[in-house]
Design a protein around this motif. Structure first.
Motif, PDB file in Angstrom:
ATOM      1  N   GLY A 203      -5.771   5.015  14.325  1.00  0.00           N
ATOM      2  CA  GLY A 203      -5.058   4.513  13.152  1.00  0.00           C
ATOM      3  C   GLY A 203      -6.021   3.806  12.234  1.00  0.00           C
ATOM      4  O   GLY A 203      -7.228   3.839  12.423  1.00  0.00           O
ATOM      5  N   LYS A 204      -5.478   3.216  11.260  1.00  0.00           N
ATOM      6  CA  LYS A 204      -6.331   2.610  10.239  1.00  0.00           C
ATOM      7  C   LYS A 204      -7.039   1.412  10.821  1.00  0.00           C
ATOM      8  O   LYS A 204      -6.490   0.655  11.598  1.00  0.00           O
ATOM      9  N   LYS A 205      -8.308   1.268  10.419  1.00  0.00           N
ATOM     10  CA  LYS A 205      -9.091   0.161  10.984  1.00  0.00           C
ATOM     11  C   LYS A 205      -8.917  -1.110  10.171  1.00  0.00           C
ATOM     12  O   LYS A 205      -9.091  -2.199  10.667  1.00  0.00           O
ATOM     13  N   ARG A 206      -8.631  -0.928   8.921  1.00  0.00           N
ATOM     14  CA  ARG A 206      -8.417  -2.118   8.088  1.00  0.00           C
ATOM     15  C   ARG A 206      -7.140  -1.935   7.293  1.00  0.00           C
ATOM     16  O   ARG A 206      -6.841  -0.832   6.850  1.00  0.00           O
ATOM     17  N   LYS A 207      -6.489  -3.006   7.138  1.00  0.00           N
ATOM     18  CA  LYS A 207      -5.264  -2.913   6.337  1.00  0.00           C
ATOM     19  C   LYS A 207      -5.445  -3.757   5.092  1.00  0.00           C
ATOM     20  O   LYS A 207      -5.870  -4.912   5.148  1.00  0.00           O
ATOM     21  N   PHE A 208      -5.252  -3.122   4.026  1.00  0.00           N
ATOM     22  CA  PHE A 208      -5.357  -3.876   2.774  1.00  0.00           C
ATOM     23  C   PHE A 208      -3.966  -4.064   2.181  1.00  0.00           C
ATOM     24  O   PHE A 208      -3.116  -3.183   2.264  1.00  0.00           O
ATOM     25  N   GLN A 209      -3.840  -5.157   1.556  1.00  0.00           N
ATOM     26  CA  GLN A 209      -2.555  -5.401   0.875  1.00  0.00           C
ATOM     27  C   GLN A 209      -2.490  -4.511  -0.349  1.00  0.00           C
ATOM     28  O   GLN A 209      -3.523  -4.218  -0.953  1.00  0.00           O
ATOM     29  N   PRO A 210      -1.285  -4.057  -0.681  1.00  0.00           N
ATOM     30  CA  PRO A 210      -1.203  -3.237  -1.898  1.00  0.00           C
ATOM     31  C   PRO A 210      -1.606  -4.067  -3.120  1.00  0.00           C
ATOM     32  O   PRO A 210      -1.434  -5.282  -3.143  1.00  0.00           O
ATOM     33  N   VAL A 211      -2.166  -3.364  -4.083  1.00  0.00           N
ATOM     34  CA  VAL A 211      -2.704  -4.075  -5.259  1.00  0.00           C
ATOM     35  C   VAL A 211      -1.581  -4.803  -6.031  1.00  0.00           C
ATOM     36  O   VAL A 211      -1.681  -5.976  -6.329  1.00  0.00           O
ATOM     37  N   ILE A 212      -0.588  -4.057  -6.333  1.00  0.00           N
ATOM     38  CA  ILE A 212       0.570  -4.693  -7.029  1.00  0.00           C
ATOM     39  C   ILE A 212       1.761  -4.638  -6.092  1.00  0.00           C
ATOM     40  O   ILE A 212       2.242  -3.567  -5.762  1.00  0.00           O
ATOM     41  N   GLY A 213       2.136  -5.770  -5.600  1.00  0.00           N
ATOM     42  CA  GLY A 213       3.261  -5.778  -4.654  1.00  0.00           C
ATOM     43  C   GLY A 213       4.007  -7.102  -4.747  1.00  0.00           C
ATOM     44  O   GLY A 213       4.516  -7.485  -5.810  1.00  0.00           O
ATOM     45  N   ASN A 214       3.938  -7.736  -3.630  1.00  0.00           N
ATOM     46  CA  ASN A 214       4.682  -8.992  -3.534  1.00  0.00           C
ATOM     47  C   ASN A 214       3.902 -10.093  -4.229  1.00  0.00           C
ATOM     48  O   ASN A 214       2.902 -10.590  -3.710  1.00  0.00           O
TER      49      ASN A 214
END
Lengths: 308, 317
Positions: A203-214
């Protein structure tokens, strides 16, 4: 008539042969002995002293020499010849006259200490093969080919597993996983062996927050970050502190034991000291990185102060 | 090479090769000759030594300046012990196993001592006096090239009957034969050395052989005198004892030709060899299959007939 003529012919042929050989035949009472390997001839015939005295000495000797040499040459010419680089050579046999050697025959050299020991123990010599497969060489070769492919813009299949000589359990597991997922449906429908465990760390090794979100979440996180940066007191991570404490205690005991041991202990103690320093620093950084910026690297957490 | 105590360990590969060349070997090198002069030498002797040096050029060493200071001891009866030590030293220096020593005094004018060594100790020495001598330069003819392997001829009954002469024959062969080669160029058989033993004297003549056309393959020989000619008279000899002579002749086992085993000949000259086979089970022998002779489920008599046929077949095979 015919019979006569045949006899005549034969007689004539013989005569011709004799004529031919006349120039090289020599009449001698006793045949000479030859040692062709050394190009030597021994003439045992009696030499007529009267003839020797009558004739001029040199002439007598020369004619004798000529005859003997002719016989020697006749004998040499009987041997097989061959052509070596446009030159005709005659193959000489082994010399037959026994002649003394120059030095005594070589003695076999005495066995070395190792050879004696090996004989005693029954150790046999094992031949080493010259070339041994090396994984580094194979890896190098793979990278080289990939570079060439990249340079020439040839398409190359993607991720590979570089061949490794001694594969550990994890390597093998990884290889199995890669093989499994290299199917048309990316391994979704591949059956698993009865005791095979599901692969972890996929699975993904890093999780980034979405650019425009919360937006509120983002605001909160950034404010927290600033708070941590501002505070002068270092944060206390209980887990980390406890672990550090336990480790330090263990290390002290070990160091005390080694010191008793002597020099060796001191060395070991050194290493442990280094490890401790590095480990501590590394741990501090790593942890801090995960939760935003932690205390600056110089200071250590609220561990035991003073002692390194 | 200094006479040091102990082993000389070579430090370079070249040095190692050099020492290995001089070490005892299975097949030995060409024997080198040391040619040296005694205290007093006449013109004849000096010239004679030079000529023989020319004959044996590549494998000979001529010591021009070294004269043995202990010429007083030369007068001593054989063996000349002092000369021995010096000889041994020089022979080790140049790896020579043959020597030729020339000297001249009133009692023994124009003396040449031919000798050979075994393991750097004297094996044989024979003293020959020069009665008449013609040098290379005196005989004006074109000479043979240096290093040609000469043909040697020994004529005379003495070489067969007299012990001293027999040893002399062996010594002269050893001296002049040159390197032992497996093959020789036919056109290069130019040099002939002829020794005649007659009335106690030994005549040595050196000729150049011309190969003339004859009717057949073997050429006709014509001789032309070139090199030095000597009239020798046999003086003293110092020959090796029988057992030393035998030891010197001992050949290493490795040089003996290997005998081929399992070859025998019968009276007619047919060559035979034995084949050694494993034990065969004749019942399970693979033979030609003849369909007609296969076992059939028929009357017993027919079956018997078949089996007997089968056994016969086995014998034939």
């Amino acid at each position: 008539m015919a019979a006569c003529s045949i006899e005549d012919l034969l007689a004539k042929a013989e005569q011709d042969e004799a004529e031919k050989l006349k120039s090289i035949t020599v009449q001698k009472e006793l045949d000479l002995e030859f040692d062709i390997g050394n190009l030597v001839a021994y003439d045992k015939n009696r030499i007529d002293i009267r003839q020797f005295r009558e004739q001029k000495k040199e002439d007598f000797l020369r004619s004798l020499a000529r005859d003997n040499t002719q016989l020697l040459v006749n004998e040499i010419w009987k041997h097989p010849t061959e052509r070596v680089e446009e030159v005709i050579v005659v193959k000489l046999p082994e010399p037959t006259t026994p002649l003394p050697r120059e030095k005594p025959p070589p003695k076999p050299r005495p066995p070395t200490k190792w050879e004696e020991f090996a004989k005693l123990k029954g150790i046999q010599k094992k031949k080493k093969t010259n070339l041994v497969w090396d994984d580094k060489v194979a890896k190098n070769e793979l990278h080289r080919l990939r570079n060439i492919a990249r340079a020439q813009k040839i398409k190359v299949p993607g991720v590979g597993l570089t061949p490794i000589a001694q594969q550990s359990k994890s390597d093998l597991a990884r290889a199995v996983n890669v093989a499994k997922s290299s199917t048309a449906s990316a391994g979704k429908f591949q059956d698993r062996l009865p005791k095979e465990k599901a692969p972890r760390n996929t699975g993904k090794k890093r999780k980034f927050q979405p650019v425009i979100g919360n937006f509120s979440n983002e605001k909160q996180r950034q404010l927290d970050l600033l708070k941590v940066m501002d505070s002068k007191k270092p944060r206390l991570d209980v887990n980390k502190a406890v672990n550090k404490q336990m480790r330090e205690v263990d290390r002290e005991e070990a160091a005390a034991k080694f010191k008793k041991g002597g020099k060796k202990g001191r060395k070991g103690g050194n290493f442990s000291g280094k490890g401790k320093g590095g480990g501590g620093k590394g741990k501090g950084k790593g942890r801090a990185g995960g939760k935003g910026q932690g205390p600056p690297s110089g200071k250590k957490g609220a561990g035991k102060p003073g002692k390194r | 090479m200094k006479q040091k105590e102990g082993v000389i360990k070579p430090k370079t590969k070249r040095a190692k090769r050099f020492l290995d060349n001089r070490a005892p070997k299975l097949t030995e090198n060409v024997k080198n000759v040391m040619i040296m002069k005694g205290g007093n030498t006449s013109m004849t002797v000096t010239q004679a030594l030079k000529d023989i040096y020319a004959l044996k050029k590549p494998s000979a060493v001529l010591y021009k300046n070294i004269t043995f200071k202990y010429n007083v001891f030369i007068a001593l009866p054989f063996p000349i012990t002092n000369i021995f030590c010096l000889q041994e030293f020089f022979s080790k220096k140049t790896d020579s196993s043959l020597f030729l020593f020339g000297s001249h005094n009133k009692k023994r004018p124009n003396n040449l001592i031919f000798g050979r060594l075994f393991d750097f100790h004297v094996l044989d020495m024979i003293e020959l006096g020069i009665e008449k001598y013609n040098s290379l330069s005196a005989i004006k003819n074109s000479k043979c090239p240096e290093g040609t392997k000469p043909m040697l001829v020994f004529a005379g009954e003495a070489f067969d009957h007299d012990d001293d002469h027999k040893r002399l024959k062996s010594l002269l062969t050893d001296f002049f034969r040159g390197p032992v080669v497996p093959s020789v160029r036919l056109a290069g058989l130019e040099h002939v050395l002829h020794f005649t033993a007659l009335e106690g004297k030994i005549y040595m003549r050196s000729y150049r052989s011309l190969l003339k056309k004859s009717g057949c393959r073997t050429p006709r020989i014509e001789l032309e005198e070139i090199g030095p000619s000597f009239d020798f008279v046999l003086r003293r000899t110092h020959l090796a004892s029988d057992d030393l002579y035998k030891t010197a002749h001992r050949q290493p086992k490795a040089l003996k030709p290997k005998k081929k085993k399992n070859i025998s000949h019968d009276t007619f000259g047919t060559k035979f060899g034995r084949l050694h086979m494993q034990k065969q089970d004749l019942a399970k022998l693979q033979t030609r299959k003849m369909k007609g002779l296969r076992k059939r489920r028929g009357p017993a008599a027919a079956a018997e007939g078949e089996t007997s046929l089968k056994t016969a077949k086995v014998e034939v095979e």
